[in-house]
Design a protein around this motif. Structure first.
Motif, PDB file in Angstrom:
ATOM      1  N   THR A 168      91.131  44.624  99.268  1.00  0.00           N
ATOM      2  CA  THR A 168      92.340  43.985  99.790  1.00  0.00           C
ATOM      3  C   THR A 168      92.213  43.882 101.310  1.00  0.00           C
ATOM      4  O   THR A 168      91.290  44.444 101.914  1.00  0.00           O
ATOM      5  N   HIS A 169      93.157  43.184 101.909  1.00  0.00           N
ATOM      6  CA  HIS A 169      93.188  43.110 103.377  1.00  0.00           C
ATOM      7  C   HIS A 169      93.329  44.506 103.984  1.00  0.00           C
ATOM      8  O   HIS A 169      92.765  44.794 105.043  1.00  0.00           O
ATOM      9  N   LEU A 211      91.310  48.909 107.265  1.00  0.00           N
ATOM     10  CA  LEU A 211      90.948  50.323 107.370  1.00  0.00           C
ATOM     11  C   LEU A 211      89.502  50.463 107.852  1.00  0.00           C
ATOM     12  O   LEU A 211      89.208  51.215 108.788  1.00  0.00           O
ATOM     13  N   ALA A 212      88.596  49.720 107.221  1.00  0.00           N
ATOM     14  CA  ALA A 212      87.184  49.817 107.605  1.00  0.00           C
ATOM     15  C   ALA A 212      86.980  49.362 109.049  1.00  0.00           C
ATOM     16  O   ALA A 212      86.253  50.006 109.819  1.00  0.00           O
ATOM     17  N   LEU A 213      87.656  48.281 109.432  1.00  0.00           N
ATOM     18  CA  LEU A 213      87.488  47.766 110.798  1.00  0.00           C
ATOM     19  C   LEU A 213      88.001  48.758 111.842  1.00  0.00           C
ATOM     20  O   LEU A 213      87.514  48.774 112.980  1.00  0.00           O
ATOM     21  N   SER A 214      88.962  49.589 111.449  1.00  0.00           N
ATOM     22  CA  SER A 214      89.531  50.531 112.424  1.00  0.00           C
ATOM     23  C   SER A 214      88.503  51.570 112.888  1.00  0.00           C
ATOM     24  O   SER A 214      88.709  52.231 113.898  1.00  0.00           O
ATOM     25  N   TYR A 215      87.399  51.686 112.152  1.00  0.00           N
ATOM     26  CA  TYR A 215      86.330  52.611 112.573  1.00  0.00           C
ATOM     27  C   TYR A 215      85.274  51.923 113.436  1.00  0.00           C
ATOM     28  O   TYR A 215      84.253  52.503 113.760  1.00  0.00           O
ATOM     29  N   GLU A 216      85.543  50.672 113.769  1.00  0.00           N
ATOM     30  CA  GLU A 216      84.707  49.904 114.693  1.00  0.00           C
ATOM     31  C   GLU A 216      83.237  49.799 114.296  1.00  0.00           C
ATOM     32  O   GLU A 216      82.336  50.081 115.100  1.00  0.00           O
ATOM     33  N   PRO A 217      82.974  49.368 113.048  1.00  0.00           N
ATOM     34  CA  PRO A 217      81.578  49.119 112.667  1.00  0.00           C
ATOM     35  C   PRO A 217      81.051  47.890 113.415  1.00  0.00           C
ATOM     36  O   PRO A 217      81.832  47.042 113.854  1.00  0.00           O
ATOM     37  N   HIS A 218      79.735  47.832 113.560  1.00  0.00           N
ATOM     38  CA  HIS A 218      79.123  46.663 114.211  1.00  0.00           C
ATOM     39  C   HIS A 218      78.811  45.563 113.220  1.00  0.00           C
ATOM     40  O   HIS A 218      78.606  44.414 113.611  1.00  0.00           O
ATOM     41  N   ALA A 219      78.711  45.925 111.938  1.00  0.00           N
ATOM     42  CA  ALA A 219      78.385  44.948 110.893  1.00  0.00           C
ATOM     43  C   ALA A 219      79.277  45.180 109.694  1.00  0.00           C
ATOM     44  O   ALA A 219      79.571  46.320 109.335  1.00  0.00           O
ATOM     45  N   PHE A 220      79.691  44.076 109.071  1.00  0.00           N
ATOM     46  CA  PHE A 220      80.575  44.150 107.904  1.00  0.00           C
ATOM     47  C   PHE A 220      79.950  43.293 106.818  1.00  0.00           C
ATOM     48  O   PHE A 220      79.815  42.098 106.980  1.00  0.00           O
ATOM     49  N   PRO A 241      88.847  35.022 102.495  1.00  0.00           N
ATOM     50  CA  PRO A 241      90.116  35.637 102.915  1.00  0.00           C
ATOM     51  C   PRO A 241      89.945  36.692 104.004  1.00  0.00           C
ATOM     52  O   PRO A 241      90.876  36.953 104.772  1.00  0.00           O
ATOM     53  N   TYR A 242      88.756  37.309 104.062  1.00  0.00           N
ATOM     54  CA  TYR A 242      88.566  38.436 104.977  1.00  0.00           C
ATOM     55  C   TYR A 242      87.825  38.062 106.247  1.00  0.00           C
ATOM     56  O   TYR A 242      87.656  38.884 107.142  1.00  0.00           O
ATOM     57  N   VAL A 243      87.376  36.804 106.316  1.00  0.00           N
ATOM     58  CA  VAL A 243      86.571  36.389 107.463  1.00  0.00           C
ATOM     59  C   VAL A 243      87.339  36.463 108.790  1.00  0.00           C
ATOM     60  O   VAL A 243      86.820  37.009 109.772  1.00  0.00           O
ATOM     61  N   PRO A 244      88.574  35.972 108.853  1.00  0.00           N
ATOM     62  CA  PRO A 244      89.268  35.982 110.150  1.00  0.00           C
ATOM     63  C   PRO A 244      89.369  37.389 110.751  1.00  0.00           C
ATOM     64  O   PRO A 244      89.051  37.580 111.928  1.00  0.00           O
ATOM     65  N   ALA A 245      89.789  38.368 109.959  1.00  0.00           N
ATOM     66  CA  ALA A 245      89.943  39.733 110.486  1.00  0.00           C
ATOM     67  C   ALA A 245      88.608  40.279 110.988  1.00  0.00           C
ATOM     68  O   ALA A 245      88.533  40.907 112.057  1.00  0.00           O
ATOM     69  N   ILE A 246      87.553  40.031 110.215  1.00  0.00           N
ATOM     70  CA  ILE A 246      86.245  40.574 110.585  1.00  0.00           C
ATOM     71  C   ILE A 246      85.721  39.909 111.846  1.00  0.00           C
ATOM     72  O   ILE A 246      85.274  40.580 112.783  1.00  0.00           O
ATOM     73  N   LYS A 247      85.809  38.578 111.887  1.00  0.00           N
ATOM     74  CA  LYS A 247      85.274  37.860 113.053  1.00  0.00           C
ATOM     75  C   LYS A 247      86.095  38.182 114.308  1.00  0.00           C
ATOM     76  O   LYS A 247      85.537  38.337 115.398  1.00  0.00           O
ATOM     77  N   THR A 248      87.409  38.287 114.166  1.00  0.00           N
ATOM     78  CA  THR A 248      88.268  38.584 115.308  1.00  0.00           C
ATOM     79  C   THR A 248      87.921  39.941 115.917  1.00  0.00           C
ATOM     80  O   THR A 248      87.996  40.139 117.131  1.00  0.00           O
ATOM     81  N   SER A 249      87.514  40.873 115.039  1.00  0.00           N
ATOM     82  CA  SER A 249      87.187  42.219 115.527  1.00  0.00           C
ATOM     83  C   SER A 249      85.890  42.254 116.330  1.00  0.00           C
ATOM     84  O   SER A 249      85.562  43.269 116.945  1.00  0.00           O
ATOM     85  N   GLY A 250      85.127  41.159 116.265  1.00  0.00           N
ATOM     86  CA  GLY A 250      83.856  41.138 116.978  1.00  0.00           C
ATOM     87  C   GLY A 250      82.699  41.682 116.165  1.00  0.00           C
ATOM     88  O   GLY A 250      81.566  41.789 116.641  1.00  0.00           O
TER      89      GLY A 250
END
Lengths: 324, 324
Positions: free
Chosen positions: B78-79, B84-93, B102-111
């Protein structure tokens, strides 16, 4: 420039490439064209029809003075078939699908190199112990008959199992110089290609079948036994054949018991379709590498192109090492 | 010395190797060990259990200062899982098995770099168009979930389809430097390895499961859906999982309809077997490259060994060209 391996040394080839002996498709003209281009052409003797063999082996012998050979389906042949093929003095004799042992003495006595194609590690060891000069490790992505293991993990496992004295050649899923170069990285001494040469100008494949191969994608292929069933070819387990999907395959693939009951009508229909070149019924054997087959050209052009691309890949990828 | 590719450049790696995010097996310690050794470690978040993710992502972040990442099963999440995963600041997803959109915007926005794993050409094009920075082309010889196409012919077809701007990484059937070198020849920018790292010291795999992987042969693996059925994991077509054969698989593989009826007793039995580490019932996901896995060693040793062997193969095979 050329790539030197145990395969090229054995036969004096310019390119570590073998034409798969595709039954009825790799005729004498195609085999000779491949050999004349500096690779190893193998006539596809299949189930061993004597009239076909006489004709095509005569052509191969007449049209090349380079090393060439013949391949047969081991479980389907007899000593007579082997003797007939040997009488045309091939330089290489390939046996696939079954125990090669009964035919080894005649082949080795003739001075012919014995190539055994295998689909797993156990059969690779048995082939070596039976006297194979070269072992072809064939993956499930190959067109036509084969088994379950995939080429990429199978080849290095066979290389490790056989040790350094028996050269291994990779087959299945290779249709260009990238695949040949990858095979060399895995420890193979060359690659055996079928589907790519099916679409050679000189192959005996039907014009329409070649067009279908050029148009097809890898996802359009499937392993099946329905074409063997309808033709009455009693292939033993674990062999199945990879072909392009068509209406016949879609209709019967999950209903083989019903097909067995319907053979009285289906087999004559299938035979008519063969005569008519109806590939919505008749199979076109093809491997997953059809994605990489995009034209019908002379075999000499294919050998040149695949060899040159492999050489280019070896040179290019070496430059990725930063000690260059 | 090291191999430079678009993959190593993207993350500043020393070796073009990615740890497959094996669900529940690629924990934070393994991912960090792989990253610390100069490759890219991905935590295997699987179906997205929040407690597991919090624990393992914390460990990965704490134990390495090199680039690392996380992988999830797209259809299962889910989103909230992604956030949750992005909050740990991974470099790759990495997203596998399903529509990543559906999940691309959040991942790309995070860098974060977006890695999409695909099993055919159509999904590769869709992943590129959705914004994937790297596309992993996974063949059917891979352990765990996957689909039908084989790695050797799939990778060059995906490379051709995507064109030069989207780097492709090969997965499935690769467990050593020979396979990595072969992947580079096919046009891939690196390789993603699962089974080999399952048997790393740091993996969360059960000790007994690692021993079984070391002992197993490629022919002992099979693609199946019975383990998903008994666990109530509703995997969509066309995905199946490759595991070592065991008694449970032998019993139910051709009797899935009967298994569906017997779940009331079979699922609790299976859950008990999981607790007891009974791998005659519970699956050990493993790919066909298990033939090449012969020891349990630290991940750093594996990265070093695979990288060095690939470099040696690139150097050696280049010498087969007779212009050397």
């Amino acid at each position: 420039m050329a790539i030197k391996t145990a395969l090229t040394e054995t036969f004096g080839l310019e390119h570590p490439i073998i034409l798969a002996p595709m039954a009825g498709v790799s005729g004498g003209r195609l085999a000779a064209a491949v050999s004349n281009a500096g690779a190893l052409g193998l006539v596809g003797g299949g189930y061993g029809d004597p009239a076909w063999l006489r004709k095509e082996l005569s052509i191969a012998r007449a049209e090349t003075s380079r090393p060439w050979g013949v391949g047969l389906i081991t479980w389907a042949i007899t000593h007579q078939t082997v003797d007939l093929a040997l009488s045309y003095e091939p330089h290489a004799f390939m046996l696939s699908f079954g125990d090669p042992q009964p035919y080894v003495p005649a082949i080795k006595t003739s001075g012919c190199a014995l190539i055994c194609q295998v689909q797993d590690i156990g059969d690779a060891l048995a082939a070596r112990d039976a006297g194979a000069d070269i072992v072809v490790a064939q993956g499930a992505e190959a067109g036509g008959h084969g088994a379950a293991r995939a080429t990429l993990p199978l080849v290095p496992a066979v290389v490790d199992a056989l040790g350094p004295t028996t050269p291994v050649v990779a087959a299945g899923g290779i249709a260009d110089g990238r695949g040949l170069a990858a095979a060399l990285m895995l420890g193979a001494q060359g690659a055996l290609l079928g589907t790519r040469f099916y679409a050679a100008t000189e192959s005996l494949g039907h014009r329409r079948a070649k067009e279908l191969i050029v148009a097809a994608r890898g996802a359009d292929t499937r392993r099946t036994t329905v074409f063997d069933a309808v033709r009455g070819r009693k292939w033993p387990a674990p062999y199945t054949g990879r072909a392009l999907r068509n209406s016949f395959l879609e209709r019967w693939d999950t209903r083989e018991e019903e097909l067995a009951i319907a053979l009285d009508t289906e087999t004559p229909r299938f035979r008519r379709a063969e005569k008519e070149g109806d590939f919505d019924t008749v199979m076109v054997w093809a491997g997953e590498a059809v994605d990489l087959v995009q034209d019908v050209v002379p075999a000499s052009e294919l050998v040149r192109r695949i060899g040159a691309e492999a050489e280019e890949r070896l040179r290019f990828v070496r430059t990725l090492l930063d000690d260059d």
